[in-house]
Structures are given as C-alpha cells and as structure tokens.
Design an enzyme around this catalytic site. Structure first.
Site, mmCIF file in Angstrom:
data_model
loop_
_atom_site.group_PDB
_atom_site.id
_atom_site.type_symbol
_atom_site.label_atom_id
_atom_site.label_comp_id
_atom_site.label_asym_id
_atom_site.label_seq_id
_atom_site.Cartn_x
_atom_site.Cartn_y
_atom_site.Cartn_z
ATOM 1 N N LYS A 8 0.509 -7.462 -14.808
ATOM 2 C CA LYS A 8 1.922 -7.793 -15.068
ATOM 3 C C LYS A 8 2.531 -8.381 -13.803
ATOM 4 O O LYS A 8 2.021 -8.180 -12.700
ATOM 5 C CB LYS A 8 2.720 -6.561 -15.508
ATOM 6 C CG LYS A 8 2.679 -5.346 -14.551
ATOM 7 C CD LYS A 8 3.714 -5.346 -13.463
ATOM 8 C CE LYS A 8 3.668 -4.112 -12.585
ATOM 9 N NZ LYS A 8 4.484 -4.184 -11.371
ATOM 10 N N PRO A 91 -6.254 -8.018 -8.785
ATOM 11 C CA PRO A 91 -6.279 -7.494 -7.418
ATOM 12 C C PRO A 91 -5.738 -6.064 -7.363
ATOM 13 O O PRO A 91 -4.838 -5.710 -8.131
ATOM 14 C CB PRO A 91 -5.379 -8.451 -6.633
ATOM 15 C CG PRO A 91 -4.962 -9.525 -7.547
ATOM 16 C CD PRO A 91 -5.439 -9.225 -8.927
ATOM 17 N N ALA A 94 -1.766 -4.468 -5.575
ATOM 18 C CA ALA A 94 -1.107 -5.778 -5.502
ATOM 19 C C ALA A 94 0.288 -5.758 -6.116
ATOM 20 O O ALA A 94 1.014 -6.736 -6.011
ATOM 21 C CB ALA A 94 -1.967 -6.817 -6.224
ATOM 22 N N GLY A 95 0.651 -4.656 -6.781
ATOM 23 C CA GLY A 95 1.922 -4.647 -7.521
ATOM 24 C C GLY A 95 1.789 -5.344 -8.856
ATOM 25 O O GLY A 95 2.770 -5.714 -9.489
ATOM 26 N N GLY A 98 -2.670 -3.138 -12.056
ATOM 27 C CA GLY A 98 -4.050 -3.173 -12.545
ATOM 28 C C GLY A 98 -4.554 -1.814 -13.021
ATOM 29 O O GLY A 98 -5.172 -1.713 -14.087
ATOM 30 N N GLY A 99 -4.281 -0.783 -12.251
ATOM 31 C CA GLY A 99 -4.708 0.568 -12.638
ATOM 32 C C GLY A 99 -3.998 1.002 -13.917
ATOM 33 O O GLY A 99 -4.599 1.604 -14.810
ATOM 34 N N ASP A 133 4.055 2.625 -14.819
ATOM 35 C CA ASP A 133 3.925 1.337 -15.509
ATOM 36 C C ASP A 133 3.027 1.408 -16.749
ATOM 37 O O ASP A 133 2.875 0.417 -17.457
ATOM 38 C CB ASP A 133 3.346 0.275 -14.560
ATOM 39 C CG ASP A 133 4.320 -0.082 -13.452
ATOM 40 O OD1 ASP A 133 5.538 0.097 -13.665
ATOM 41 O OD2 ASP A 133 3.871 -0.516 -12.377
#
Ligand code: ATP
Length: 288
Positions: A8, A91, A94-95, A98-99, A133
């Site tokens: 995102k 990445p 990275a903000g 991803g996790g 998130d």
C-alpha cells in the site's frame, strides 16, 4: 491456493492524538498498489513456513504470515495445518505494509482453505491484533482509516495513478520515528479532506497540494536519502512525491505509465530498490 498480497501507499498520514496506552490516533488515506508478495498455501497436517524472493526473511514463527495462521487457529479452534510459502517482493521496513499484506493474505486464504467461515468483520478484528494496517489490507480499495487502524471508510477513486517507488535506504524503526515526531515542532500537515476530494475527482492539481505525511520531516532527518529521493522524483517531473507510512520508501506520481516506467528505469541505476507500480482497487487476489 495462490494469493497476491499487495503493498500500500499512504496518500496522507496525519496523527490526531495518542491514547493513554500509547497507541497513536491516525488519519490516513491509503490505497493498494500493484507491487505484491505471492503467498502459496498448500493443505498439510501441520503449520509450516518457507520464504523466498527478495529480501529473504527468516522463516520463523515471528513472521507475520505464520502469526496470522496461528491467530486464525486460536480464534476458530481449527487444528488443520498448511504449508505457507511467502515469495517476497515488497521492500521490508518501507512503510508499504508488506508484513501486514502477508498477514491479511494468510488470514483470508486460510479462512477459505480451512472452511472456518469467518466474515469480513471477524477477519478484520483478528487482523488488528496482528498490526494496525492488517484490517486495511483485508479490505483494500481507497480507504480513509482513523482510530488506531480499525475505523475504515471505503472511498471512490476516480482513476488509477502511475507511480515510481524508491526505497533509498534501509528500513526505519517505526517506534523511533514516532518518538522523534513528538520532539519536532511546526510539522506541515496534509489537507486530508481535499486529498480525498482530489482522489475522487481525479484532480491532479488539487492532489499535488493536499497530500502529506507528518512523519516525513523526522524520517528525512534520520535518513537524508529519503529527502534526496523525493527531490530526484520531483526534478524528473513527478506531479508530487512524498514518503509512505513511516518510511523509508517514497513515491512519485507521474502523468503517464510511460513516464513512470522510464524514470524508474533511470533511477534504478542510483537506487537499486526502485519500482514502477500503479494504484489498484483490490489488495488481495486469491486464486484456488
Ligand atoms: P507498515 O507500513 O505496516 O508500518 P512496513 O512496510 O514499514 O510496515 P514491514 O515490511 O511490514 O514494514 O516489516 C516490518 C517488520 O516486520 C520488519 O522488521 C520485518 O522483519 C517484520 N516482518 C515479519 N513478518 C514479515 C513479513 N511477512 N513481511 C515483511 N516483514 C515482516
């Protein structure tokens, strides 16, 4: 079962306050982008995890993909297993969530594979225990998120945007960034309502003046390459460029796909972790 779990971007990130337990009250406009990890789920007697792609993450029980499977087992009492494989492309640190995307993909995928039958609201509640998130990653679409990540409003989006994403330096610790934020004064804030309107109507001029991320100034102080990458994107004609989440990735919005692909190609010589991607409606694509 194969799951595309998308990253995102934050069109906006604002902090409205802090709860007594330390959690920050956020106001964010977020949207999935085409950059994605691929998760494969295979029925098995027990739970197991393997990882591949880049960056290669340790395949241990701290991985959010694994923790999501355990959380689903605990919430439903289901004792079935699965071999989970996560092929990384988003990445890390990275903000770009991803996790969280991986956790959401495993929750939604295993709910289907195991037939545990949880509804969207129940999945989002489990997701929130894994990360702020995760509920957004389960829902997708252009979303305005408030509270600690649990209050979500799905919004119309007028068009798709072509982006160049750069992770110009290693990941930042989210808690360090928030701590530094509290020490800094006169931080410019996004005009979130205008940004929402700009995204609904596709008004790029309004978009350029209304986006913003209150963590950018402190992240830039901690990692100067963040500011350098934003400047490079603007110099190459980005409509606007800013940091996503707590960094360290930044993105620039370009007028056409061709422009964005060309700029990504040229900036990759300087920053290896540079990607072309575009905004997308869904954050998870599940194929049986
Ligand atoms: P956010 O935008 O949600 O704050 P981020 O993009 O900054 O997230 P992530 O890439 O999600 O950060 O990773 C944050 C931390 O979570 C890293 O320290 C990483 O080792 C850990 N982690 C655990 N599981 C995963 C996973 N499946 N993918 C990425 N990171 C993971």
């Amino acid at each position: 079962m194969r799951i595309k779990a998308r990253a995102k971007i934050n069109w906006t990130l604002d902090i409205l306050g802090q709860r007594e337990d330390g959690y920050h009250l956020m106001d964010m406009l977020m949207q999935p982008v085409s950059l994605a990890d691929t998760i494969t789920l295979t029925p098995a007697g027990e739970l197991s995890l393997s990882t591949g792609g880049y960056p290669k993450l340790p395949a241990n029980e701290r991985n959010l993909a694994y923790r999501a499977a355990v959380a689903l087992q605990e919430a439903t009492g289901c004792r079935r297993g699965a071999a989970i494989h996560v092929e990384k492309r988003i990445p890390v640190g990275a903000g770009m969530g991803g996790g969280s995307a991986d956790a959401a993909g495993v929750l939604a995928g295993l709910n289907r594979l195991w037939g545990t039958g949880l509804n969207q609201e129940q999945l989002e509640a489990i997701g929130l225990t894994l990360g702020a998130d995760v509920p957004f990653c389960l829902r997708g679409g252009l979303t305005r998120t408030t509270g600690i990540g649990e209050k979500m409003v799905s919004l119309p989006c007028g068009r798709c945007y072509d982006l160049v994403v750069i992770q110009p330096c290693r990941g930042l610790s989210t808690s360090e960034v928030f701590a530094a934020y509290h020490e800094k004064e006169n931080i410019p804030r996004p005009a979130s309502d205008n940004a929402q309107q700009a995204l609904a109507s596709g008004d790029t001029a309004l978009l350029a003046t209304s986006l913003g991320n209150v963590l950018q100034a402190v992240s830039q102080d901690m990692r100067p390459p963040i500011g350098e990458a934003i400047t490079a994107l603007k110099q190459r004609g980005a409509i606007t460029a800013l940091m996503t989440g707590s960094g360290s990735a930044v993105f620039g919005v370009f007028a056409t796909e061709e422009d964005a692909r060309d700029i990504a190609r040229s900036l990759r010589n300087h920053w290896a972790s540079t990607f072309y991607c575009r905004t997308c409606p869904e954050s998870l694509i599940i194929t049986d």
